[in-house]
Every structure is written in C-alpha cells, then in structure tokens.
Design an enzyme around this catalytic site. Structure first.
Site, PDB file in Angstrom:
ATOM      1  N   ASP A  22     135.792  19.331  -0.822  1.00  9.53           N
ATOM      2  CA  ASP A  22     137.042  19.734  -0.180  1.00  9.53           C
ATOM      3  C   ASP A  22     138.219  19.045  -0.858  1.00  9.53           C
ATOM      4  O   ASP A  22     138.850  18.142  -0.301  1.00  9.53           O
ATOM      5  CB  ASP A  22     136.993  19.412   1.314  1.00  9.53           C
ATOM      6  N   LYS A  73     132.197  32.806   3.409  1.00 11.54           N
ATOM      7  CA  LYS A  73     132.064  33.434   4.736  1.00 11.54           C
ATOM      8  C   LYS A  73     132.612  34.862   4.751  1.00 11.54           C
ATOM      9  O   LYS A  73     133.506  35.204   5.547  1.00 11.54           O
ATOM     10  CB  LYS A  73     132.775  32.589   5.795  1.00 11.54           C
ATOM     11  N   HIS A  75     133.470  38.513   5.543  1.00 11.56           N
ATOM     12  CA  HIS A  75     133.526  39.223   6.821  1.00 11.56           C
ATOM     13  C   HIS A  75     134.447  40.416   6.613  1.00 11.56           C
ATOM     14  O   HIS A  75     135.670  40.286   6.649  1.00 11.56           O
ATOM     15  CB  HIS A  75     134.069  38.287   7.909  1.00 11.56           C
TER      16      HIS A  75
END
Length: 245
Positions: A22, A73, A75
C-alpha cells in the site's frame, strides 16, 4: 492469450503470507521489495498502486521472483468483468478477485474467461464482505443479515459458480471450511501479528490464529511494510506459522 516472460522465473513459496503493498510512491515500494525474499511471501497489488503504476509495475515484481495477487475487486457487467479477469491472467498474476455481490452471471463469466489459460490460470477469488464493514454498514445498504451470515451467503454463491475461494474475515474461516470444504480457498485480510495496531480493520486475528482457523492465505500489510527489518519480520511470522502447523 500470451505468456509472460516472468512466469517461469518466479520463485516458489509455500508461505501463506501475502504482503499488501500500500504505497503511493514507487521508489518507496521498490526500496521495501529490495529488502524481502520472494520465498517468504507473495505480494498484493491493489487499486491505488495499479492505477498509479500500471501493469508494468506488476511485471517488475514478477521479474524479481514474486507471485502477485492483483486485488482490483472487479465488479461490473459480466462481459466487462470477464475481459478484465482475462487481462489479469494474460499479465501472469497468481491470483485475481471479483466482488461476489456482482452476482452469479458475472462470476460465472469471469470463471469461463480463465478456461483458455488452463493450468496457467490464476486463482479466481470473490470478495464477500469487506473486513472494514460492520452490521450497521450493511444495514445502511438495506442488508439485514449480520456480516457473517451475509458473507456465508455470498460464499455459497461463489462456490456454486465454480470459483476457487473467497476473501473473508478470519472469524468466518472455521465455519467456511466446515461448510465449503478444504479445497475452497480462504483469503483473509486484517491479519496482525501480536502487538500490532488494528489500523482500519475491524475484524482482526493473529497469523497463528488465522492458520488454526483454516485460512489458506493471509494478507498482512503495515506490520511488515512498516517494520524496521521486514525480512526478519517475515521470517518470524513464517517460523511461528510452522510451529503452529
């Protein structure tokens, strides 16, 4: 489908540890990576770093021997999600994820997109309930189930769609292993070695507790990336896991 030149040069690790990168500064990230050994962990690249530095950054990590969990992720509508997952596979990543809340058709399309890659396909994992979310957060979305019950419902849908496993909290792992079996992989963020600050994760557990609960891959961020000696921290975590196995 193309084969990445780095795929054959990556080191093999048996460690369940995945270090979350990160960083918003590329030099800081590379300085950290230079201190650690790909035999001790895999690396997770998320939305911030991938948006800043792109696929080439992933290739550089692979060339240094690391397996990569591309944590984007996905979507979206089924066709778009499928193409995105295939692009990740083309990049040669070890694991990629989608949101289970995208529904059965989206997850099935993502799974089908990996068929042409055969044994070189990455693990395809679905996100159930983000570890930062509590019952009150779900209630705001109109979901009356507890985080654990909602995660289990999404995990069942994920398995039905033929994916490899789910991202879940460590607290859900014991139940999930019982319900979904040993082959269904559990990937868990919010893992903190004893004495670490909880940060922005709400549902946390130590590496030893996670292993005992049935977690297959544990994502650890700041306790490693902010360590004075990250290589030693990783070795200590892996040693503690071997003792607990």
């Amino acid at each position: 489908m193309t084969l990445t030149a780095s795929s054959s040069s990556r080191a093999v690790t048996n460690s369940p540890v995945v270090v979350a990168l990160d960083y918003h500064n590329r030099d800081a990230a590379m300085a950290f990576i230079d201190k650690i050994d790909p035999r001790d962990c895999r690396l997770k690249v998320g939305k911030e770093m991938f948006t800043l530095f792109g696929p080439q950054f992933v290739r550089e990590l692979q060339q240094r021997g690391f397996d990569i969990f591309l944590d984007l992720k996905f979507h979206d509508i089924p066709n778009t999600a499928a193409h995105a997952v295939a692009a990740a596979a083309d990049l040669g990543v070890w694991m990629v994820n989608v949101h289970a809340s995208g529904g059965a058709r989206m997850m099935a399309a993502a799974r089908e997109a990996l068929v042409p890659f055969g044994k070189d396909a990455p693990l395809l994992i679905a996100v159930t309930v983000l570890t930062s979310m509590e019952a009150s957060d779900l209630a705001d979305l109109g979901v009356t189930l507890s985080p654990a019950d909602y995660a289990e419902r999404l995990a069942a849908l994920t398995q039905k769609c033929g994916l490899d496993g789910v991202v879940c909290s460590a607290q859900e792992a014991v139940r999930f292993k019982q319900v979904f079996g040993q082959e269904f992989k559990l990937v868990t963020p919010g893992i903190r070695p004893q004495g670490s600050d909880a940060g922005d994760q709400r549902r946390i557990m130590t590496p030893e507790q996670a292993l005992s609960a049935g977690v297959d891959y544990m994502v650890i961020g700041r306790p490693v990336t902010q360590s004075v000696d990250p290589a030693q921290t990783l070795k200590a975590i892996n040693a503690s896991l071997q003792r607990s196995a």
